[in-house]
Motif scaffolding. Structure first.
Motif, PDB file in Angstrom:
ATOM      1  N   ALA A  10       0.080 -13.448  87.711  1.00 48.43           N
ATOM      2  CA  ALA A  10      -0.103 -13.034  89.320  1.00 48.43           C
ATOM      3  C   ALA A  10      -1.624 -12.293  89.497  1.00 48.43           C
ATOM      4  O   ALA A  10      -2.303 -12.749  90.539  1.00 48.43           O
ATOM      5  CB  ALA A  10       0.648 -12.084  89.722  1.00 48.43           C
ATOM      6  N   ALA A  11      -1.975 -11.760  88.352  1.00 49.36           N
ATOM      7  CA  ALA A  11      -3.268 -11.062  88.338  1.00 49.36           C
ATOM      8  C   ALA A  11      -4.446 -11.960  88.434  1.00 49.36           C
ATOM      9  O   ALA A  11      -5.417 -11.944  89.111  1.00 49.36           O
ATOM     10  CB  ALA A  11      -3.549 -10.026  87.373  1.00 49.36           C
ATOM     11  N   VAL A  16      -9.105 -13.727  90.016  1.00 46.80           N
ATOM     12  CA  VAL A  16      -9.915 -14.512  89.099  1.00 46.80           C
ATOM     13  C   VAL A  16      -9.964 -15.925  90.326  1.00 46.80           C
ATOM     14  O   VAL A  16     -11.055 -16.345  90.376  1.00 46.80           O
ATOM     15  CB  VAL A  16      -9.300 -15.054  87.920  1.00 46.80           C
ATOM     16  CG1 VAL A  16     -10.402 -16.123  87.181  1.00 46.80           C
ATOM     17  CG2 VAL A  16      -9.511 -13.823  86.766  1.00 46.80           C
ATOM     18  N   GLN A  17      -8.700 -16.406  90.508  1.00 50.13           N
ATOM     19  CA  GLN A  17      -8.864 -17.538  91.199  1.00 50.13           C
ATOM     20  C   GLN A  17      -9.183 -17.485  92.975  1.00 50.13           C
ATOM     21  O   GLN A  17      -9.161 -18.231  93.696  1.00 50.13           O
ATOM     22  CB  GLN A  17      -7.445 -18.436  91.013  1.00 50.13           C
ATOM     23  CG  GLN A  17      -7.549 -18.927  89.579  1.00 50.13           C
ATOM     24  CD  GLN A  17      -6.155 -19.787  89.252  1.00 50.13           C
ATOM     25  OE1 GLN A  17      -5.960 -20.505  90.350  1.00 50.13           O
ATOM     26  NE2 GLN A  17      -5.628 -19.739  88.203  1.00 50.13           N
ATOM     27  N   GLU A  18      -8.959 -15.916  93.033  1.00 43.42           N
ATOM     28  CA  GLU A  18      -9.124 -15.734  94.609  1.00 43.42           C
ATOM     29  C   GLU A  18      -8.148 -16.495  95.564  1.00 43.42           C
ATOM     30  O   GLU A  18      -8.338 -16.469  96.485  1.00 43.42           O
ATOM     31  CB  GLU A  18     -10.387 -15.730  94.963  1.00 43.42           C
ATOM     32  CG  GLU A  18     -11.480 -14.839  94.116  1.00 43.42           C
ATOM     33  CD  GLU A  18     -12.821 -15.095  94.575  1.00 43.42           C
ATOM     34  OE1 GLU A  18     -13.203 -15.924  95.307  1.00 43.42           O
ATOM     35  OE2 GLU A  18     -13.635 -14.324  94.008  1.00 43.42           O
ATOM     36  N   LEU A  19      -6.849 -16.323  95.128  1.00 43.30           N
ATOM     37  CA  LEU A  19      -5.772 -16.994  96.082  1.00 43.30           C
ATOM     38  C   LEU A  19      -5.315 -15.651  96.903  1.00 43.30           C
ATOM     39  O   LEU A  19      -5.547 -14.600  96.565  1.00 43.30           O
ATOM     40  CB  LEU A  19      -4.611 -17.620  95.071  1.00 43.30           C
ATOM     41  CG  LEU A  19      -4.891 -18.723  94.452  1.00 43.30           C
ATOM     42  CD1 LEU A  19      -3.611 -19.330  93.932  1.00 43.30           C
ATOM     43  CD2 LEU A  19      -5.845 -19.883  95.429  1.00 43.30           C
ATOM     44  N   ALA A  42       0.417  -4.494  87.592  1.00 46.95           N
ATOM     45  CA  ALA A  42      -0.736  -4.824  86.620  1.00 46.95           C
ATOM     46  C   ALA A  42      -1.903  -3.828  86.696  1.00 46.95           C
ATOM     47  O   ALA A  42      -2.352  -3.873  85.492  1.00 46.95           O
ATOM     48  CB  ALA A  42      -1.168  -6.219  87.122  1.00 46.95           C
ATOM     49  N   ARG A  43      -2.184  -3.323  87.607  1.00 49.72           N
ATOM     50  CA  ARG A  43      -3.326  -2.241  87.565  1.00 49.72           C
ATOM     51  C   ARG A  43      -2.962  -0.962  86.917  1.00 49.72           C
ATOM     52  O   ARG A  43      -3.630  -0.365  86.198  1.00 49.72           O
ATOM     53  CB  ARG A  43      -3.733  -1.680  89.090  1.00 49.72           C
ATOM     54  CG  ARG A  43      -4.538  -2.977  89.938  1.00 49.72           C
ATOM     55  CD  ARG A  43      -5.162  -2.326  91.123  1.00 49.72           C
ATOM     56  NE  ARG A  43      -4.244  -2.012  92.066  1.00 49.72           N
ATOM     57  CZ  ARG A  43      -3.561  -2.745  92.862  1.00 49.72           C
ATOM     58  NH1 ARG A  43      -3.844  -3.819  93.009  1.00 49.72           N
ATOM     59  NH2 ARG A  43      -2.674  -2.152  93.807  1.00 49.72           N
TER      60      ARG A  43
END
Length: 317
Positions: A10-11, A16-19, A42-43
């Motif tokens: 998800a992260a 990264v992929q900016e979805l 995740a953070r």
């Protein structure tokens, strides 16, 4: 609860992929709210680390004034001026946790002083995968009314858990009743072992105690000092302490009777630690900060910007 692999996925999709979250929810066959929670998790676990660089010219007068006068590095934390001291401490604690994560590496040892400030910092630590690290308690925590294990032990556990470190407790009182008792205990092998670890630290992390602060240190709120102790501190001109070792506004600490009974590291030992990070939030501890800087006990200060600005303007110019 989602697996670590799912949190990583998800992260990656988001950062990264900016979805969008809606697109990720469709990809993972879940809801948008679940994706939001996964990113927050995740953070929290350190899978995602977000760093915001402050501009290099941020308040250069304040940074240069403090650095020029005391030879230290100041790390300013931007905060709104209307916040309470409690909220300011929380913001500064978060900034301190990030700074520590940048400097604490495998093979290092970290000394921590228990108290209100380090409790706040411990709540903001992000996990970092390190090896061969130690977290060492700098001063005892027991008093006549309590063992102190709960306070110091929880702080130590949080730091050790965040960095995968061994933790070294210091099972002695904050203050001995008699200096002779301390002198005898300091000859014991179990105590000498911890004292030797303190002499080998790479980083020391501490707040500054002051009875003037709106967020007083735990030593000033618990059953550590009696009426005679407070009278002795006042007579000696004490303005603050680091790890329960007291000092005056000019940085001197000689002739303060309570220091002969304190279990914190002597200042000669502290000065030899390569990086000594001092955490300050709010104006209530500025006189104590001045004393600590005069004593040469600090290499890095983490401080809220309004307090640092006031300090530079009113006390140093």
């Amino acid at each position: 609860m989602e697996s670590t692999h799912e949190l990583h996925r998800a992260a990656h999709l988001y950062y990264v992929q900016e979805l969008t979250m809606d697109a990720i929810a469709r990809d993972l066959n879940t809801s948008r709210s679940t994706v939001s929670r996964m990113l927050a998790r995740a953070r929290q676990l350190g899978i995602v680390k977000i760093e915001v660089e402050l501009p290099s010219d941020q308040n250069p007068h304040v940074l240069n004034t403090i650095a020029r006068r005391f030879g230290v590095t100041a790390h300013l934390v931007p905060v709104p001026r209307q916040l309470s001291d409690v909220d300011v401490l929380d913001r500064v604690a978060a900034g301190t946790a990030r700074l520590l994560g940048q400097h604490f590496e495998s093979g290092m040892s970290l000394g921590i002083a228990w108290g209100s400030t380090l409790t706040a910092v411990s709540r903001h630590l992000s996990p970092k995968d390190l090896t061969r690290t130690k977290v060492v308690q700098l001063n005892g925590a027991a008093s006549s009314a309590a063992s102190g294990v709960e306070v110091a032990g929880e702080i130590l556990r949080r730091f050790a858990r965040a960095f995968g470190s061994e933790s070294e407790h210091f099972p002695v009182p904050a203050f001995f009743d008699n200096p002779a008792t301390k002198a005898a205990m300091w000859k014991e092998r179990s105590v000498r072992r911890v004292l030797e670890l303190q002499r080998q630290l790479d980083i020391a992390l501490f707040g500054i105690g002051s009875p003037r602060s709106q967020v007083p240190g735990k030593v000033y709120r618990a059953d550590y000092l009696d009426r005679d102790d407070y009278a002795g501190l006042a007579q000696a001109g004490v303005v603050g302490d680091i790890a329960t070792v007291f000092f005056r506004a000019d940085g001197t600490s000689d002739g303060i009777p309570l220091n002969a009974r304190s279990t914190g590291p002597d200042f000669e030992t502290l000065r030899k630690v390569p990086r000594r990070i001092c955490v300050v939030a709010g104006r209530g501890r500025l006189l104590a900060l001045r004393g600590a800087l005069e004593a040469g006990l600090v290499s890095d200060i983490v401080i809220d910007e309004p307090t640092a600005t006031w300090f530079a303007r009113e006390l140093l110019n």
